[in-house]
Design an enzyme around this catalytic site. Structure first.
Site, PDB file in Angstrom:
ATOM      1  N   PRO A 147      31.486 -22.491 -26.843  1.00  0.00           N
ATOM      2  CA  PRO A 147      30.986 -21.145 -27.415  1.00  0.00           C
ATOM      3  C   PRO A 147      32.111 -20.489 -28.638  1.00  0.00           C
ATOM      4  CG  PRO A 147      31.677 -21.172 -25.137  1.00  0.00           C
ATOM      5  CD  PRO A 147      31.858 -22.417 -25.581  1.00  0.00           C
ATOM      6  N   GLU A 148      33.229 -21.303 -28.548  1.00  0.00           N
ATOM      7  CA  GLU A 148      34.188 -20.756 -29.582  1.00  0.00           C
ATOM      8  C   GLU A 148      34.296 -21.443 -30.952  1.00  0.00           C
ATOM      9  OE1 GLU A 148      37.568 -20.104 -27.074  1.00  0.00           O
ATOM     10  OE2 GLU A 148      36.642 -18.614 -25.840  1.00  0.00           O
ATOM     11  N   MET A 149      35.049 -22.572 -31.017  1.00  0.00           N
ATOM     12  CA  MET A 149      35.051 -22.834 -32.343  1.00  0.00           C
ATOM     13  C   MET A 149      34.280 -24.290 -32.214  1.00  0.00           C
ATOM     14  SD  MET A 149      39.176 -22.129 -33.061  1.00  0.00           S
ATOM     15  CE  MET A 149      39.398 -22.483 -34.693  1.00  0.00           C
TER      16      MET A 149
END
Ligand code: HEC
Ligand code: HEC
Length: 349
Positions: A147-149
């Site tokens: 869900p981030e990078m």
């Protein structure tokens, strides 16, 4: 008459000076710690606080390279999310939204708010549940978190090796035979983060400048100490250590997200430096008003009611905790050009 007046006023002046000295001493005796006065001393302290600095000492070239990696959105799968997206150095090292939002507009699945990267080198644990011991270990997490990078170690290595400008900079920073690995990427970003330290007027006050704080801020500091906030918010960062949560009462917004702390229910006490710049507050970003956050701490952590007046005083003091990043960190970097071998972004529309 005139003499008497002069005497009287000098007594008043002397007593307020003494009071300031007393307050600075009380603060230090309560476990609060100032950043040292000079940039060189601060750098030395950051070096001693970074457990990986023995193997990877800070150098100017590594810091400059780490800064580029921190700002480079091409590290992410989509090519549009950098560390600075969620830890924006222009807004206190945070993203200003309740639940951090990353790849494909995905909110953090646990509704977790991004803590600031500023001064994080002085935290004894990283992440809200303290699961990373230091910044290099930490930096590996978000680069690859879905869900981030949403990158992979292989994609980061492929990207960096495809850009001759980066290959040269890694060699200049670590030696001619350097192999660019994902671990070295994370280490280098962590080295840049060691420099994100923000000395403030609060430090000047603890270091002996009795005029660095206004009277209202001094009163706020005194209230912060007297109420017992310092039992958890202490040390250089007025936080950054694991502490029990919901000690005295239930957190009103506990049902927003499903974060429960570490295995023992402990939560990292957030850094209070630059706190006026890092709303919204708490692990799930459910509280926007700093005054409300202070009052919630009274009922949740101390079992006391903090009055509006006391909360206002503490918030006034918090203004003195905002400091300044070094100029070098604030200078926006120009990133080396891609080549035909550089992987293209995957936006996964
Ligand atoms: C999509 C938003 C997002 C991106 C991008 C991101 N982070 Fe974070 N970061 C977070 C969130 C959310 C947390 C808290 C996670 C937790 O505690 O479980 C966090 C935690 C941290 C912490 C711990 C701070 C502390 O006090 O505990 C550091 C340091 C950090 N990130 C650095 C980085 C670096 C370096 C990068 C780039 C490689 C990065 N982050 C990319 C959202 C992000
Ligand atoms: C028993 C330990 C403890 C005490 C005492 C305590 N805190 Fe906290 N504080 C924490 C923890 C842990 C958190 C993080 C809670 C969470 O988000 O789950 C926190 C969060 C905060 C936040 C929100 C920070 C952010 O970035 O989200 C503020 C502001 C704060 N505390 C101020 C205070 C003040 C002011 C006092 C005294 C009135 C106080 N705290 C007393 C442990 C403590």
């Amino acid at each position: 008459m005139k003499v008497k007046f002069l005497l009287l006023s000098s007594v008043v002046v002397a007593s307020s000076v003494f009071a300031a000295d007393d307050l600075a001493k009380l603060a230090k005796d309560s476990g609060l710690q100032a950043l040292p006065k000079t940039a060189a001393e601060i750098a030395k302290l950051a070096e001693s606080a970074a457990p990986d600095a023995k193997d990877f000492p800070t150098t100017e070239k590594r810091v400059e390279l780490g800064k580029k990696l921190y700002f480079d959105p091409r590290i992410s799968r989509s090519g549009i999310i950098s560390c600075n997206t969620c830890h924006n150095l222009a807004i206190g090292g945070t993203d200003g939204v309740p639940a951090s939002t990353g790849h494909k507009w995905t909110p953090n699945p646990h509704h977790i708010n991004a803590p600031t990267t500023l001064n994080s080198v002085f935290n004894s644990a990283q992440f809200w549940d303290g699961r990373a011991a230091h910044l290099a270990e930490q930096a590996a997490g978000p680069a690859t978190a879905a869900p981030e990078m949403a990158a992979t170690p292989e994609s980061v290595e492929k990207l960096l090796n495809s850009i001759p400008g980066y290959v040269k900079e890694f060699q200049d920073a670590y030696g001619k035979d350097t192999k660019i690995t994902f671990d070295l990427f994370a280490t280098t970003v962590g080295i840049f983060e060691r420099t994100l330290v923000t000395p403030s007027r609060y430090d000047e006050f603890l270091n002996g400048d009795s005029k660095a704080l206004t009277d209202a801020e001094k009163e706020g500091l005194k209230t912060f100490i007297d109420k017992g906030c310092v039992s958890c918010h202490n040390g250089i960062n007025l936080g950054g250590t694991m502490q029990p949560f919901e000690v005295a009462g239930k957190y009103e917004f506990a049902n927003v997200g499903d974060f429960k702390g570490d295995a023992n229910g402990m939560v990292k006490a957030p850094v209070l430096r630059n706190i006026v710049d890092t709303a919204p507050y708490f692990h799930n970003g459910a509280i926007w008003s700093l005054k409300d956050a202070v009052k919630a701490m009274g009922s949740v952590q101390l079992g006391i009611e903090i009055s509006d007046d006391e909360a206002n005083k503490i918030v006034t003091f918090f203004n003195a905790l905002s400091g300044k990043l070094p100029d070098a960190a604030l200078k926006y970097p120009v990133l080396p050009a891609r080549t035909d071998a550089t992987p293209k972004p995957e936006l996964d529309y």
